[in-house]
Structures are given as C-alpha cells and as structure tokens.
Motif scaffolding. Structure first.
Motif, mmCIF file in Angstrom:
data_model
loop_
_atom_site.group_PDB
_atom_site.id
_atom_site.type_symbol
_atom_site.label_atom_id
_atom_site.label_comp_id
_atom_site.label_asym_id
_atom_site.label_seq_id
_atom_site.Cartn_x
_atom_site.Cartn_y
_atom_site.Cartn_z
ATOM 1 N N UNK A 1 0.784 -1.555 0.071
ATOM 2 C CA UNK A 1 0.049 -0.300 0.220
ATOM 3 C C UNK A 1 0.773 1.430 -0.655
ATOM 4 N N UNK A 2 2.046 1.716 1.353
ATOM 5 C CA UNK A 2 2.902 2.321 0.513
ATOM 6 C C UNK A 2 3.716 2.918 -0.434
ATOM 7 N N UNK A 3 4.471 1.757 -0.882
ATOM 8 C CA UNK A 3 4.524 1.494 -1.935
ATOM 9 C C UNK A 3 3.855 2.457 -2.998
ATOM 10 N N UNK A 4 2.488 1.586 -3.536
ATOM 11 C CA UNK A 4 1.832 2.366 -4.328
ATOM 12 C C UNK A 4 1.092 3.776 -4.452
ATOM 13 N N UNK A 5 1.199 4.108 -3.340
ATOM 14 C CA UNK A 5 1.266 5.316 -3.107
ATOM 15 C C UNK A 5 1.717 6.808 -2.917
ATOM 16 N N UNK A 6 3.646 5.796 -2.728
ATOM 17 C CA UNK A 6 4.573 6.218 -2.584
ATOM 18 C C UNK A 6 5.212 7.586 -3.871
ATOM 19 N N UNK B 1 11.372 -0.928 -8.216
ATOM 20 C CA UNK B 1 10.585 -1.864 -7.391
ATOM 21 C C UNK B 1 10.858 -3.370 -7.917
ATOM 22 N N UNK B 2 11.703 -3.646 -8.419
ATOM 23 C CA UNK B 2 12.311 -5.360 -8.360
ATOM 24 C C UNK B 2 13.056 -5.475 -7.217
ATOM 25 N N UNK B 3 13.651 -4.651 -6.767
ATOM 26 C CA UNK B 3 14.558 -4.547 -5.037
ATOM 27 C C UNK B 3 13.109 -5.028 -4.069
ATOM 28 N N UNK B 4 12.128 -3.449 -4.356
ATOM 29 C CA UNK B 4 11.635 -4.606 -2.817
ATOM 30 C C UNK B 4 10.514 -5.182 -3.131
ATOM 31 N N UNK B 5 10.591 -5.979 -4.895
ATOM 32 C CA UNK B 5 9.732 -7.168 -5.352
ATOM 33 C C UNK B 5 10.293 -8.353 -4.296
ATOM 34 N N UNK B 6 11.425 -8.447 -4.732
ATOM 35 C CA UNK B 6 12.822 -9.534 -4.355
ATOM 36 C C UNK B 6 12.234 -9.828 -3.108
ATOM 37 N N UNK B 7 13.297 -8.994 -2.145
ATOM 38 C CA UNK B 7 12.645 -8.699 -0.754
ATOM 39 C C UNK B 7 11.241 -9.202 -0.592
#
Lengths: 331, 353
Positions: free
Chosen positions: B199-204, B234-240
């Motif tokens: 949620x945070x990411x989507x609205x950041x 984005x890919x880093x967050x997704x991977x983490x």
C-alpha cells in the motif's frame, strides 16, 4: 517484435545481407570449433569429444524439430506458447497409447499424432487464444501457462507419474567413426531434418506458406489483399502444434514418457527459438543443433553440473546480446 | 489503473463537509480490520485448517511480492522462485551452518534477493528486454539458481537443508511445537507487513512513477521520470518481499531443497495467485491466496473420500493444479482484472451512478 519468417526470399535479399549471414555463420562456426577444441583439451580424449559431438548433434535435431513449431507460432502470431511442451507430452501419451493398443510401429503413430495435434491446435487457438481475451502478451502467456498446467496435470491425474517406455522394434546400434549411436536416435534426427525441410518448402513454395509469410510480415497488409488473417493464425497455430505431434512420434522410442516431460523440452525449445531468431524455421533447426552440442559439451567442461546449466548461460547471453537471434536482424 | 485518487477528490467536492479518507488510509484501515479478524483464527480452527491458513499467508506474501513488480510495475516476471529460493536458502544456510537466528537470516535473505533482483533487472532493462523476452530471462535466472544449488556441495546440493530442531519453543529461533498458533501469528505479521508495504509503495512517489512508466514508458521518460532508478527500486522491493516468504517457509516446514526453493512451480504459484485475485491491485493477492492456498486442501479432502462419480480419481494427485489452471484460463479470458479487480470495478460503477 522480430517476426522474420524468412520474409525475404533469397533472390530479393541484398548481397550485403547474404554476406552478413555468411559472416555470422562463420563466427558461429568458429565459436563451435573453439568450444570443441577446449573440450578436447579438457578431456584429453578424442573419442569422448567425438561421441559428445555426435550425440549432441543428433539430440539437437530433435530439439530443432520441437522448436520449429514454437518458432512458427511466435513468428506469425506473436504468441509465446508455454503449452508447447505440454502438447508434446500429450502427443507422446497418444503415441504410447496407440502402440499399446494396436502394436503399430512407433514411427507410424505419426499418422495419428499429427492430425490429432493439428486438431488440438485449432481448438486451442479458436477456443482460448483468438478474440479480445487473448489480446495482450501477458494474457497469452497466462493462458498458455494455464493450458500447460492443465494438460500436464490432466495426464498426471489420469495416467499417473510412473514413466512409460516404448521400444523401437529392431533397435540397433551403429558405429559412426568410433562413436556409438542408437538407431532410434539417428532415425529421429533424420526425420527431424526431413520434416524441417518439408516445413521450409511449405512456407516458401505453397500458397498457404506464402499467406503465412505475408501475415507474419504485415498482418493488416495481408488482410487488405484478401487473406483471412484469423484463419491463417489458426492454421499456423495448428501446424505448430502438429510439429509437436510429429516430434513426439519420432522421439517416443528415445524417452521415458511422463506427464512432465514437456517441461524440460519446453525450456530447451525456448532457448532454441531465441537462438535461431524468433520466427525463423531454419534458424530453429540450426539453433537446435547448437543447443544439443552445448548440452553435451557442458557435461565435459563442468563435471557434475547439469547439462542444462550451459544451455541457460548461452540463453542469457543471447537474450542480452543478440535478442534477435543469431540469424535475425535487429529491427 | 486505479484512478481512486481522482475519484476521491471528486467525491470530496460533491459530498460536502466530511472528506473521505485518502485511499491509502482507507486501505490501511481495511488491512488493520482484516489482521484483527484473523488473529483468533488459529485458536478457532482445527489444526489441519490451521496449516492451510499458514499456507495461505505464505502464498499471500509471495503474490504481494510478485504483484509489486509485475502488477504495478508491468514487468512480467516468470522467475520469482529465484527470490523465494534466495530467501529460503540464505536463512537456512545461516541457521544451519552458522547458527544465526532465522530473523537475521530472513533480513539477510531480503538483502540478497533485492540485490540479485537489481542485478537481473539492471541487465534486463539495460538491454531493453520486454514482454516475453523479459519473462524468459527471469525464468532462466531462476532455473540457473536451481541448477547451481543442486550441484553445489557448499549448500548441500540436491539434499537441501533440514532446520535443526530445538527443545521447547523460542521466538528468536522462530520455532514452536507443531501446530502452535505462533506460526500463524508470525506469518500474519509478515503478511500484514507485506500488504502494508505494498500500500505504501503504491501511493509513494516511486509507486506512482512506476505505474506511469508501466502505462507509457516513453511518455513517463519524456516528462523526466527516472525510469531505470524506479524500475530497479520496484524489482528490489518485490524480490525482498518474496524472500520473506521463502525464509518463513523454511522455518515452518523445517526443510528446503533446490526444487522446493527454486522450482518453476514456485514462480507459477506466485503468478497464479496474484492473477486470480486481481493483477495490479492491493487486495487481489489476498483474495487469490485464500483461493489458491485452500484449493490443495479442498481437493485432497475430496480425493481422499471421493463421491461416486469421481471414485476413479482416488489417491491421484494433480487435481488442485487442474482446478487453478482452469480458473486461471477462465479469469484471464473472462475477467482480466481478476476477482477483486472486477468486483471493485462493478462496485465503483454502481456508486458513481
């Protein structure tokens, strides 16, 4: 995308382009020669390397045949068909079933698997992939992925996971300058090359082939000159599936038939398709031979590693450095 | 994709004095309610269902991770098993070989997965791999990791790792008696955190950039969006996030091997879960996880004591995958926004009228 079903006939190709292809073929040939030389040094035994080269090339012919269907579908429809391996598995089970039921020679089951897979291809394209729901690339990926899961697990559900074998009647082993080759492997290779040539001839010299090439190079343009594009798409998909049917009948004496056997072939076929240039039928055959070699040489270079590792390394390099394939041109 | 921001502003103007919550606050509120409702679940459910609930949460974390890269970012990954497996193997390796707490291992796994995701991403974007080529490249990397782990003695090769059992229970070792509700609560915290992050990411700003880049990369780049940087983030967050699922999986099932960690079925599960629920939405992965995660159990029960007409299927495997494959095909054909996305559209349409 790089849809290059040999859209340029040899006579219209500019001399410089021919030269470029020759040059690239030379580079590839040199690389292969170097790879073989390194393998020779590594193993120190000529006969081991020769055996690997022969086995690699023969297996590669089969990879090429499987990849031909895939590359045709990709070149004309822009569909990455994740279900190709599963279709192959279905055809293998069909071939196995026919041999069990009627005692037919395994190669003759092609008379059943090819039409059956053609029909399956028609149904899959008309039922699942054409129309608006199959429009975007992601959707096509997901639909063919779903189809492959469905087919593989359907086979698993009904036939179980235990491997099934079909022997070739009158199997022999031949001696090719010191390398031992199973007859079935040699016949499969010959069949693959012959079918590849038939497919190439069909694309280059028949009305249907011309229409397929026209649709591949320019869909709206083909529509304008009166080609029924949707019909060509369906036919192409069906021909691609039928290639898997043919490959299955040729390969069935060589392999254990399991529901998930498509998976490993799918991976290899994708590598071959990208290597040969997506949509390039002859490229697929050449790519298949190269990948067969890479597999065998990997086991010499990296003792104990899976032969697929080398395939993936080549794959990633090609994806990054020459995504249009060895024989494609950058668009 | 979601024009909720615009929508809520429009509503704010027409609805008069009480402005509705900002969309992210509304989503956080929903998340809080869902988590609170889920807390007593392991105490109510019988233990077999408790295991299903934990599996749902693992699927949920994986799908949230996949959705950030492929749903919001539009970079269709076919190889999320790579990040799941890196999370699982990093934590298992540190725990078994060096006695490091799984929590630290999990964090380390996140860092490793994020780094690998950025390297793969960098090369893919640098060489402009798109669509099918990108999907194939991600798949190839995951498979390479599987092959390398299978044949590396340093990480126990094909045998994999068994988590050493301890006496009693310990939060620090993330180990409890079998069937303990603590596993569920830990998974719930991790899954809740993953959804909150999404949620945070989507609205950041980064999330908005990435959605804009997905919808039209050229346009986004031409107004000055730093494309490469935001894609890599984005890919880093997704991977983490996906690595968290892997690390927790290892602790919960106490075992990991190359096929379980890096096998293509892991990637497929992440994709199918997110797509069935609703690709590119916050709640899609949640809905999808509940469905896909419980399917295996439902079919297993069905096949253990099949009704008359299905009796020939007794003891066979594969039915759950068949069901979700059919669901996947139907959903892509008939409601490409997934179950949640389609319902949300219907709902907001009615509200607008």
């Amino acid at each position: 995308m790089t849809a290059t079903i040999d859209t340029d006939a040899p006579e219209t190709r500019a001399p410089s382009a021919t030269l470029a292809v020759l040059k690239r073929a030379g580079v590839v040939g040199a690389l292969v020669a170097a790879a073989i030389a390194v393998a020779l040094i590594q193993s120190g035994s000529g006969i081991v390397v020769w055996q690997s080269v022969v086995t690699g090339l023969l297996t590669g012919g089969l990879y090429g045949l499987i990849a031909m269907g895939l590359t045709l579908i990709f070149g004309v429809l822009d569909i990455v068909n994740f279900a190709h391996g599963a279709l192959l598995a279905v055809a293998m089970f069909l071939s196995f079933g026919v041999v069990q039921a009627t005692g037919l020679h395994p190669y003759l089951t092609m008379l059943v698997t090819v039409p059956a897979l053609f029909l399956v291809g028609v149904l899959v394209h008309r039922g699942l992939l054409s129309g608006s729901g199959g429009a975007t690339l992601e959707n096509q990926l997901l639909i063919t992925l779903g189809l492959s899961l469905l087919l593989e697990n359907g086979l698993l559900l009904f036939f179980g996971a235990e491997p099934k074998n079909v022997g070739l009647p009158g199997e022999t082993h031949l001696d090719v300058f010191g390398a031992v080759v199973a007859g079935s492997r040699l016949y499969a290779f010959a069949g693959a090359v012959a079918l590849g040539l038939v497919l190439y001839w069909m694309l280059q010299h028949t009305r249907l082939g011309t229409a397929i090439r026209a649709v591949a190079s320019n869909g709206p343009g083909a529509e304008l000159v009166g080609i029924n594009v949707r019909r060509i798409h369906t036919l192409t998909f069906a021909i691609g599936a039928a290639c898997a049917g043919a490959a299955a009948a040729l390969a069935v004496p060589l392999l254990s038939v399991t529901p998930t056997l498509g998976e490993q072939f799918n991976i290899t076929a994708f590598v071959v398709v990208v290597l040969g240039g997506m949509g390039n039928v002859v490229g697929a055959l050449v790519g298949g031979l190269l990948i067969g070699l890479v597999e065998q040489l990997t086991t010499i270079y990296l003792d104990g590693q899976s032969s697929l590792l080398g395939v993936f390394v080549v794959f990633v390099l090609v994806l990054f450095l020459r995504p249009q394939g060895l024989f494609g041109r950058r668009t | 994709m979601t024009d909720t921001a615009v929508e809520s502003r429009r509503e704010a103007r027409s609805a008069g004095p009480a402005p509705p919550l900002r969309p992210q606050n509304r989503q956080f509120a929903v998340l809080a309610v869902l988590v609170l409702l889920a807390i007593p679940l392991p105490l109510i459910l019988p233990s077999a269902q408790g295991a299903v609930a934990v599996r749902i949460l693992i699927f949920l974390i994986m799908a949230v991770g996949w959705n950030i890269m492929s749903g919001f970012g539009g970079m269709f990954s076919f190889g999320h098993a790579a990040y799941f497996g890196l999370g699982a193997y990093t934590s298992a390796y540190l725990l078994v070989e060096h006695g490091v707490s799984p929590w630290v291992g999990m964090a380390a796994g996140m860092v490793v997965a994020a780094a690998v995701a950025m390297v793969i991403g960098y090369f893919s974007f640098r060489y402009d791999l798109k669509g099918a080529y990108f999907a194939l490249a991600t798949f190839a990397f995951a498979e390479m990791l599987r092959l390398v782990t299978t044949s590396s003695d340093a990480v126990n090769g094909a045998v994999g790792y068994q988590v050493p059992l301890i006496q009693g229970s310990s939060v620090w070792q993330m180990q409890f008696p079998a069937g303990s509700p603590a596993y569920f609560w830990i998974a719930l915290v991790l899954a809740g955190g993953a959804v909150a992050l999404s949620i945070l990411f989507r609205h950041s700003p980064a999330g908005r950039y990435v959605v804009a880049i997905r919808d039209d990369e050229l346009a986004a780049a031409s107004v000055g969006a730093p494309v490469m940087r935001h894609k890599l983030l984005t890919v880093a967050l997704s991977g983490a996030i996906t690595a968290v699922a892997g690390a927790f999986y290892t602790q919960y099932y106490l075992f990991i091997d190359p096929q379980l960690a890096f096998g293509s079925s892991v990637s497929i599960e992440a994709i199918v879960t997110a797509v069935i629920g609703g690709i590119g939405t916050i709640w899609g992965p949640v809905v999808g996880a509940v469905i896909v995660g419980s399917l295996a159990d439902v079919t297993a029960t069905l096949l253990a004591t099949p009704p008359e007409f299905l009796s020939f299927l007794q003891g066979r495997s594969g039915l759950d995958v068949i069901l979700y494959a059919v669901m996947l095909i139907l959903i892509v054909r008939l409601m490409p926004k997934g179950i949640f996305g389609t319902l949300a559209d219907k709902f907001s349409e009615r509200r607008r009228r």
